[in-house]
Write a protein that holds these residues in place. Structure first.
Motif, short mmCIF file in Angstrom:
data_model
loop_
_atom_site.label_atom_id
_atom_site.label_comp_id
_atom_site.label_asym_id
_atom_site.label_seq_id
_atom_site.Cartn_x
_atom_site.Cartn_y
_atom_site.Cartn_z
N ALA A 112 4.92 -3.02 -3.06
CA ALA A 112 4.47 -3.75 -1.87
C ALA A 112 3.13 -3.21 -1.38
N ALA A 113 2.93 -1.90 -1.43
CA ALA A 113 1.65 -1.31 -1.02
C ALA A 113 0.53 -1.75 -1.96
N MET A 114 0.82 -1.81 -3.26
CA MET A 114 -0.16 -2.27 -4.24
C MET A 114 -0.56 -3.72 -3.94
N GLU A 115 0.43 -4.57 -3.67
CA GLU A 115 0.15 -5.97 -3.38
C GLU A 115 -0.58 -6.12 -2.05
N ALA A 116 -0.26 -5.27 -1.08
CA ALA A 116 -0.97 -5.33 0.21
C ALA A 116 -2.44 -4.99 0.02
N CYS A 117 -2.73 -4.05 -0.86
CA CYS A 117 -4.13 -3.70 -1.14
C CYS A 117 -4.87 -4.90 -1.74
N GLN A 118 -4.19 -5.67 -2.57
CA GLN A 118 -4.80 -6.87 -3.13
C GLN A 118 -5.14 -7.86 -2.03
N ASP A 119 -4.28 -7.96 -1.00
CA ASP A 119 -4.54 -8.87 0.11
C ASP A 119 -5.64 -8.35 1.03
N VAL A 120 -5.67 -7.04 1.27
CA VAL A 120 -6.66 -6.44 2.16
C VAL A 120 -8.06 -6.60 1.59
#
Length: 161
Positions: A107-115
């Motif tokens: 989830a943190a990896m995917e959040a970085c993609q969104d940020v």
């Protein structure tokens, strides 16, 4: 259409990490931009008194990639990767060193993609290495099936004209 396919193929076959296919220079920066390569987890810049800029660019394509709860905070990040830089903003948490990168969760990896929507999306490939790809669909549309359907219908309408 063939020209587009050739351009896309040429874009993906690069020798170095910089946008023009070259390696970073002695300053750690790409010659074409004076900045870190496009797919860098935590780009950093330092300007000397004489105006020279040095780039520190941890977290690159091909580095070892971990999904490990240990790197959820700065102390754990440094325990796992001693030379790491730690960054956490919104739900994006990443820990990147000279040859390793860690996200505490998927989830943190995917959040970085969104940020970092303007940057190529970083992820962990099947070999446990950092991979990088340019997002094709807007993140909001990918999470909203109705919006994705609307985009697909609009595309079909344009193509049929």
């Amino acid at each position: 259409m063939k020209r587009l396919a050739l351009l896309l193929a040429a874009r993906t076959i690069q020798a170095g990490p910089c946008g023009d296919g070259t390696d970073v220079g002695s300053s750690g920066c790409c010659a074409d931009t004076g900045m870190c390569p496009p797919c860098t987890a935590i780009p950093g810049y330092r300007q000397a008194a004489n105006g020279d800029i040095t780039c520190t660019c941890p977290g690159q394509v091909g580095d070892v990639a971990h999904i490990n709860a240990t790197c959820a905070n700065q102390a754990g990040c440094r325990d796992l990767i001693p030379d790491a830089t730690y960054m956490s903003t919104l739900s994006c948490t990443v820990c990147a060193g000279s040859s390793e990168l860690c996200w505490p969760t998927v989830a943190a990896m995917e959040a970085c993609q969104d940020v970092f929507r303007t940057a190529p999306a970083m992820s962990r490939d099947a070999d446990g290495k950092v991979a990088c790809s340019t997002p094709v669909v807007d993140a909001a549309a990918a999470r909203t099936p109705l919006a994705a359907l609307a985009i697909a219908l609009l595309f079909a309408l344009i193509v049929s004209q």
